[in-house]
Design a protein around this motif. Structure first.
Motif, mmCIF file in Angstrom:
data_model
loop_
_atom_site.group_PDB
_atom_site.id
_atom_site.type_symbol
_atom_site.label_atom_id
_atom_site.label_comp_id
_atom_site.label_asym_id
_atom_site.label_seq_id
_atom_site.Cartn_x
_atom_site.Cartn_y
_atom_site.Cartn_z
ATOM 1 N N ASN A 1 0.830 -1.205 0.000
ATOM 2 C CA ASN A 1 0.000 0.000 0.000
ATOM 3 C C ASN A 1 0.858 1.247 0.000
ATOM 4 O OD1 ASN A 1 -2.537 -1.465 0.314
ATOM 5 N ND2 ASN A 1 -1.752 -1.937 2.364
ATOM 6 N N PRO A 2 1.227 1.761 -1.165
ATOM 7 C CA PRO A 2 2.065 2.966 -1.210
ATOM 8 C C PRO A 2 1.314 4.167 -0.634
ATOM 9 C CG PRO A 2 1.851 1.939 -3.386
ATOM 10 C CD PRO A 2 0.855 1.287 -2.500
ATOM 11 N N ILE A 3 2.056 5.097 -0.082
ATOM 12 C CA ILE A 3 1.464 6.298 0.498
ATOM 13 C C ILE A 3 1.897 7.500 -0.339
ATOM 14 C CG2 ILE A 3 1.421 7.813 2.524
ATOM 15 C CD1 ILE A 3 2.024 5.313 4.200
ATOM 16 N N ALA A 4 0.914 8.287 -0.783
ATOM 17 C CA ALA A 4 1.264 9.498 -1.527
ATOM 18 C C ALA A 4 1.670 10.579 -0.531
ATOM 19 C CB ALA A 4 0.069 9.957 -2.363
ATOM 20 N N GLU B 1 5.112 10.501 10.161
ATOM 21 C CA GLU B 1 3.987 9.952 10.908
ATOM 22 C C GLU B 1 3.216 8.959 10.050
ATOM 23 O OE1 GLU B 1 4.458 13.352 10.671
ATOM 24 O OE2 GLU B 1 5.558 13.359 12.555
ATOM 25 N N ALA B 2 2.974 9.333 8.792
ATOM 26 C CA ALA B 2 2.227 8.448 7.905
ATOM 27 C C ALA B 2 2.962 7.141 7.675
ATOM 28 C CB ALA B 2 1.963 9.151 6.573
ATOM 29 N N LEU B 3 4.297 7.184 7.741
ATOM 30 C CA LEU B 3 5.079 5.964 7.575
ATOM 31 C C LEU B 3 5.189 5.164 8.874
ATOM 32 C CD1 LEU B 3 7.977 7.368 5.368
ATOM 33 C CD2 LEU B 3 6.135 5.864 4.634
ATOM 34 N N GLY B 4 4.523 5.657 9.918
ATOM 35 C CA GLY B 4 4.522 4.939 11.185
ATOM 36 C C GLY B 4 5.792 5.108 11.986
ATOM 37 N N ALA C 1 12.817 7.295 1.950
ATOM 38 C CA ALA C 1 12.711 6.130 2.841
ATOM 39 C C ALA C 1 11.425 5.345 2.607
ATOM 40 C CB ALA C 1 12.787 6.583 4.295
ATOM 41 N N HIS C 2 10.535 5.874 1.758
ATOM 42 C CA HIS C 2 9.202 5.276 1.576
ATOM 43 C C HIS C 2 9.262 3.778 1.277
ATOM 44 C CE1 HIS C 2 5.759 4.139 -0.983
ATOM 45 N NE2 HIS C 2 5.049 4.856 -0.118
ATOM 46 N N ASP C 3 10.007 3.412 0.217
ATOM 47 C CA ASP C 3 10.049 1.995 -0.184
ATOM 48 C C ASP C 3 10.741 1.138 0.861
ATOM 49 O OD1 ASP C 3 8.752 2.713 -2.406
ATOM 50 O OD2 ASP C 3 10.377 2.310 -3.822
ATOM 51 N N LEU C 4 11.822 1.692 1.418
ATOM 52 C CA LEU C 4 12.586 0.948 2.410
ATOM 53 C C LEU C 4 11.716 0.578 3.612
ATOM 54 C CD1 LEU C 4 15.571 0.099 3.105
ATOM 55 C CD2 LEU C 4 15.688 2.210 4.415
#
Lengths: 125, 56, 478
Positions: free
Chosen positions: A46-49, A54-57, A76-79
């Motif tokens: 579930n990618p985040i735009a 915070e959204a990445l937890g 860092a999104h994909d990682l």
């Protein structure tokens, strides 16, 4: 028991045996690679735009470490979000178990036959 | 050319040199000694000489 | 045979069965430790952190300790058997005497594969390190890693070719440096010396077990990487001065060193690096201890851990060349492989043909295959070997009970370690199956084919009774 005298192996035959082994070895490593069946890849479900920490937890301490490592939420999104898929089929699991058990059964069986011959030649009946 | 380019070439050269040294020594050894001497090593020499496998 | 004095210079290496040139007996227990720990310690510098990615930081710690139990069993079982079967080839020779020739052939191949693949993985990592150093020192271009990979393999092969004492003394020094680096990093980041930068509680918050308990199982796959290779100490058996004492001592001291190093490594890295970064050994923490040092803000620590990582890879590749060539040599000597490989160099007293032959093989793997693939093949071969060990010790105790032959070391609580080891191997097979089922089946397919090849073709060249060389009584039940 009669003493077993092995035949003397010639140079060419020795060389041939080595080539066979090397080919099999390299085959075992590279065939799965060529067939593209190798490895367990991670993927982002579930990618985040417009990600934020915070959204990445990530809490403040975690975000601080990522920033110290030179990441931004975008890089860092994909990682952070990539996960392994551990689902498997029972059929595949059973296949693996059968293959492993069969393999050990095969070598233990043949080994035992060869071993009895060794012991009887070494120690006599 | 930067320093690291020279180091790269150095690594190639050193690897080749060491490989060549092994190769030359291998061929020299094989032609100097008798094959029977070279492959005379047998397993279990120490056990046969020095150890008694008895419980005392 | 008491008239043969094995300590005399002129008789050195000769023996009553007609050995004119044998391997040189020069090593002490410290070399055994250096061989065992040297091969493995690289696992602390890279690779183990894939287990974090598989299940999170706690899962990696659980895997670390369960794998620690697995390897303690391995070390104990190995110490007992090898204190009686002291011969180059290690587990190969054990299998030959205890289970049978085909098992021995398979075990010999496990050893050669596990070590040659590990050697290739080390060379790849060393090549990568050189490119990092080049970038750090201001090199703008893309460094060609190939000459460095080739140089690492040829240099270490050359060292091995020239003699075992120098090889393992070199290993002792660089392993000690790499181990000290981990201790120093722990002391200076944990707050014991100066200010600490660890923050386990905040870093774990919300990510305790990201995959749940299946992640803990999956983490076992790379949990092995903390210790893989410690069983290689037995390969030195024919070159150790008093194998019955040195091998158990060096092996057990080695596993204790590794349990400490593995736990410290987990503690330092998980307290400094977030788990997603730590667990990704490709795009994240390729060398986690090095990354941890970078976050400490101390340039001295960065260089220390940089050298630690490089030394660990060199020590490991070095030990692998040593072990793989001993196993290959021992199989050649028994004609399991062409007898040509059973040669010993008359001057350097090393299995020189085996060493040379394995150089191009290692190069093919190092230059031609991706790192995680190479690591997985190494782990799989290791795992097949660990599955053999419990069978080995159970049969050993059954065929030669404790009162029939003298053992240099007797492991306690038999058969509990054997059963524990077999259970943990089963768990690890499942863990490998979760990510790399295809390779597992391909690998076993390979071993089945070569087993048939051995049984129906190759075995005809092997002497039957003469390959049983230990002066033991007849086994029970035969």
């Amino acid at each position: 028991m009669a003493h077993y005298t092995p035949p003397k192996q010639g140079k060419a035959s020795q060389l041939f045996d080595v080539v066979v082994l090397v080919v099999l070895t390299i085959g075992a490593l590279f065939v799965p690679l060529w067939l593209n069946m190798a490895g367990a890849a991670k993927s982002v479900a579930n990618p985040i735009a417009d990600p934020t920490w915070e959204a990445l937890g990530q809490n403040a301490a975690q975000a601080a470490k990522y920033e110290a490592l030179g990441f931004t939420p975008e890089t860092a999104h994909d990682l952070i979000l990539a996960r392994f898929d551990y689902s498997f089929s029972i059929g595949a699991l059973l296949t693996m178990i059968v293959v492993i058990v069969l393999y050990y059964f095969l070598i233990l069986r043949f080994s035992e036959v060869e071993y009895r011959e060794v012991i009887s030649e070494k120690f006599g009946k | 050319m930067e320093l690291w380019n020279y180091i790269e070439y150095g690594a190639w050269a050193l690897a080749a040199l060491l490989g060549l040294h092994m190769l030359v020594d291998w061929l020299k050894t094989d032609s100097t000694y008798d094959e029977d001497v070279l492959i005379s090593s047998r397993e279990g020499e120490l056990e046969a000489m020095a150890e008694e496998h008895k419980v005392h | 045979m008491a008239d043969v004095d094995i300590t005399s210079q002129t008789m050195d290496g000769m023996g009553p069965h007609g050995t004119k040139v044998g391997l040189l007996r020069v090593l002490g227990p410290a070399h055994v430790w250096a061989l065992g720990v040297g091969i493995v310690l690289v696992g602390e510098y890279m690779g183990w952190n894939f287990s974090v990615g598989k299940g999170g930081a706690y899962a990696a710690l659980i895997a670390c300790w369960f794998a620690g139990i697995l390897y303690s069993c391995v070390a104990m079982i190995d110490s007992e058997v090898t204190s009686t079967v002291a011969s180059a080839g290690g587990q190969y020779t054990q299998a030959k005497h205890i289970i049978g020739p085909l098992m021995a052939f398979n075990v010999g191949l496990y050893l050669v594969f596990a070590y040659t693949m590990l050697e290739a993985a080390n060379a790849i990592t060393a090549g990568y390190l050189f490119s990092v150093v080049a970038t750090m020192t201001g090199y703008s271009g893309e460094l060609d890693q190939r000459p460095f990979i080739i140089l690492v393999i040829t240099f270490l092969a050359w060292l091995n070719y020239r003699g075992v004492l120098a090889t393992l003394t070199f290993n002792l020094v660089i392993t000690a440096v790499a181990f000290s680096a981990i201790i120093i990093l722990f002391l200076s980041t944990s707050g014991i010396l100066g200010g600490g930068i660890m923050d386990h509680a905040a870093l774990f918050e919300g990510h305790e077990l990201p995959y749940g308990w299946v992640g803990v199982l999956a983490a076992m796959h790379f949990g092995l990487w903390y210790y893989l290779g410690i069983e290689g100490t037995t390969q030195a058996a024919e070159e150790v001065r008093s194998p019955a004492r040195s091998l158990p001592f060096g092996t057990l001291a080695g596993i204790m060193t590794l349990l400490i190093a593995a736990t410290l490594t987990w503690y330092v890295c998980s307290g400094i690096l977030p788990w997603e970064f730590l667990g990704d050994g490709v795009d994240g923490a390729v060398a986690p201890l090095f990354s941890a040092a970078q976050l400490s803000g101390s340039m001295a620590l960065v260089w220390l851990l940089g050298f630690g990582t490089l030394f660990a890879t060199l020590a490991s590749a070095n030990g692998c060349i040593n072990d793989a060539s001993r196993a290959w040599f021992a199989m050649g000597r028994d004609k399991y492989l062409p007898g040509w490989f059973g040669a010993v160099h008359p001057k350097y007293r090393t299995p020189y043909r085996a060493i040379i032959f394995l150089v191009p093989i290692a190069l093919i793997f190092a230059l031609g295959a991706p790192l995680d693939q190479v690591i997985t093949f190494s782990i799989l071969s290791g795992l097949l070997g660990y599955t053999f060990m419990p069978l080995n010790i159970i049969l050993f105790r059954r065929k030669w009970p404790l009162d029939t032959i003298k053992r240099g070391y007797e492991h306690p609580f038999h058969p509990i370690p054997a059963i524990a080891l077999l259970t943990l191997c089963g768990v690890t097979f499942f863990a490998v199956f979760l990510g790399y089922g295809t390779q597992l089946v391909a690998m076993i397919g390979f071993y089945i084919i070569v087993s048939l090849w051995f049984h129906f073709w190759r075995y005809r060249f092997v002497n039957r009774g003469a390959q049983f060389t230990m002066p033991w009584p007849k086994p029970r039940g035969y």
